[in-house]
Design an enzyme around this catalytic site. Structure first.
Site, PDB file in Angstrom:
ATOM      1  N   ASP A   1     -20.474  45.206   3.899  1.00 14.84           N
ATOM      2  CA  ASP A   1     -19.179  45.815   4.217  1.00 14.84           C
ATOM      3  C   ASP A   1     -18.221  45.323   3.148  1.00 14.84           C
ATOM      4  OD1 ASP A   1     -17.139  47.067   6.081  1.00 14.84           O
ATOM      5  OD2 ASP A   1     -16.408  45.005   6.073  1.00 14.84           O
TER       6      ASP A   1
ATOM      7  N   GLU B   1     -21.309  51.491   2.805  1.00 17.21           N
ATOM      8  CA  GLU B   1     -20.578  52.633   3.341  1.00 17.21           C
ATOM      9  C   GLU B   1     -20.370  53.688   2.251  1.00 17.21           C
ATOM     10  OE1 GLU B   1     -16.472  50.934   4.193  1.00 17.21           O
ATOM     11  OE2 GLU B   1     -17.707  49.240   3.605  1.00 17.21           O
TER      12      GLU B   1
ATOM     13  N   CYS C   1     -18.758  47.768  18.694  1.00 14.29           N
ATOM     14  CA  CYS C   1     -19.523  46.531  18.895  1.00 14.29           C
ATOM     15  C   CYS C   1     -20.956  46.747  18.406  1.00 14.29           C
ATOM     16  CB  CYS C   1     -19.512  46.165  20.382  1.00 14.29           C
ATOM     17  SG  CYS C   1     -20.596  44.782  20.764  1.00 14.29           S
TER      18      CYS C   1
ATOM     19  N   CYS D   1     -23.579  46.140  21.613  1.00  9.52           N
ATOM     20  CA  CYS D   1     -23.773  47.099  22.709  1.00  9.52           C
ATOM     21  C   CYS D   1     -23.418  48.529  22.322  1.00  9.52           C
ATOM     22  CB  CYS D   1     -22.980  46.676  23.950  1.00  9.52           C
ATOM     23  SG  CYS D   1     -21.194  46.882  23.761  1.00  9.52           S
TER      24      CYS D   1
ATOM     25  N   CYS E   1     -15.818  41.857  21.921  1.00 14.77           N
ATOM     26  CA  CYS E   1     -16.165  43.054  22.689  1.00 14.77           C
ATOM     27  C   CYS E   1     -15.731  42.875  24.145  1.00 14.77           C
ATOM     28  CB  CYS E   1     -17.657  43.318  22.605  1.00 14.77           C
ATOM     29  SG  CYS E   1     -18.152  44.753  23.563  1.00 14.77           S
TER      30      CYS E   1
ATOM     31  N   CYS F   1     -19.327  43.687  26.430  1.00 10.00           N
ATOM     32  CA  CYS F   1     -20.482  42.783  26.573  1.00 10.00           C
ATOM     33  C   CYS F   1     -20.134  41.331  26.219  1.00 10.00           C
ATOM     34  CB  CYS F   1     -21.659  43.275  25.744  1.00 10.00           C
ATOM     35  SG  CYS F   1     -21.447  43.051  23.979  1.00 10.00           S
TER      36      CYS F   1
ATOM     37  N   ASP G   1     -15.921  41.467   9.830  1.00 14.05           N
ATOM     38  CA  ASP G   1     -16.649  42.148   8.751  1.00 14.05           C
ATOM     39  C   ASP G   1     -18.165  42.046   8.930  1.00 14.05           C
ATOM     40  OD1 ASP G   1     -14.177  42.763   7.629  1.00 14.05           O
ATOM     41  OD2 ASP G   1     -14.143  40.915   6.456  1.00 14.05           O
TER      42      ASP G   1
HETATM   43 ZN   LIG Z   1     -20.369  44.876  23.086  1.00 16.57          ZN
END
Ligand SMILES: [Zn+2]
Length: 246
Positions: A44, A130, A182, A185, A202, A205, A212
């Site tokens: 990233d 990316e 996230c 999850c 998150c 979860c 990053d």
């Molecule tokens: Zn999560």
């Protein structure tokens, strides 16, 4: 010549730079067969660090980066103060051109070494990044500085050309929401994470990860979706399942 030629020379171009004349020799090389993709890493790119990998490692921005920006401003300002066409103006213009050339050389050197490290030192044969072409370039977090602009373009070009030359794999994915999702999850954060917040927490979860690092993992997972069936994807799934079991 400081390097011996590889392949058949096809074309010679003469280029005039601030520091002198250069001959560019283009050679045709036979196609390198692709190796089996077994080990992947994603990166990233950012502004706080040059890049963060899906392993959580960070590469700092080179120190000359900011210095070059400062010098560029100084040389440009000095040029604007001189009478256009005068001898002093000519001299200053040459100074500015030399600065641009040196910065370009330093950038190429830094990027070349970095790409080599990601593929060869770390023994990865799949690199994922990316695709900035599909993101909103103007609002993009990366494109605030002229030197960084050129830098990302060069970095991605090198990733692609080293992959081509050495028979490795380079994939680019849509970066949309990679910093807002996230990686554990897959849920998207309800509130937009501002750039100042460096940790991704998150709310679904409970995963807490460097911002990053989380984005780099999402970039890797996106490429994995697009390349199901390849061995590195299978390895990745196994690693993730193992870490879930723990
Ligand atoms: Zn999560």
């Amino acid at each position: 010549m400081h390097r011996s030629l590889q392949g058949d020379p096809k074309e010679v171009t003469l280029v005039k730079k601030a520091s002198g004349w250069y001959a560019h020799i283009s050679c045709e090389l036979p196609d390198t067969p692709k190796v089996e993709p077994t080990d992947a890493i994603a990166v990233d790119v950012g502004t706080t660090h040059y890049l963060t990998t899906s392993e959580g490692e960070k590469e700092d921005n080179p120190r000359w980066y900011r210095q070059a920006e400062g010098l560029l401003r100084k040389h440009s300002k000095d040029l604007s103060r001189k009478k256009k066409g005068s001898q002093r103006w000519q001299k200053q213009k040459h100074k500015l051109a030399l600065h641009h050339e040196r910065t370009t050389n330093k950038r190429k050197d830094f990027i070349g070494k970095l790409v080599y490290k990601l593929y060869h030192h770390q023994k990865n044969n799949v690199l994922v990044a990316e695709d900035l072409r599909v993101s909103n370039m103007i609002q993009n977090k990366h494109l605030s500085k002229s030197i960084s602009d050129a830098s990302w373009v060069t970095f991605f070009e090198w990733c692609a050309s080293i992959a081509e030359r050495d028979g490795l794999h380079f994939h680019q994915v849509d970066p949309k929401n990679t910093s807002q999702t996230c990686s554990a999850c897959g849920q998207k954060s309800q509130k937009k994470l501002s750039l100042a917040i460096r940790t991704f927490n998150c709310q679904f979860c409970g995963t807490s990860l460097d911002r990053d690092h989380n984005a780099a993992l999402n970039i890797l997972l996106r490429a994995a979706c697009a390349h199901r069936g390849e061995r590195w994807v299978t390895n990745l799934t196994e690693t993730r399942n193992l870490s879930v079991d723990r």
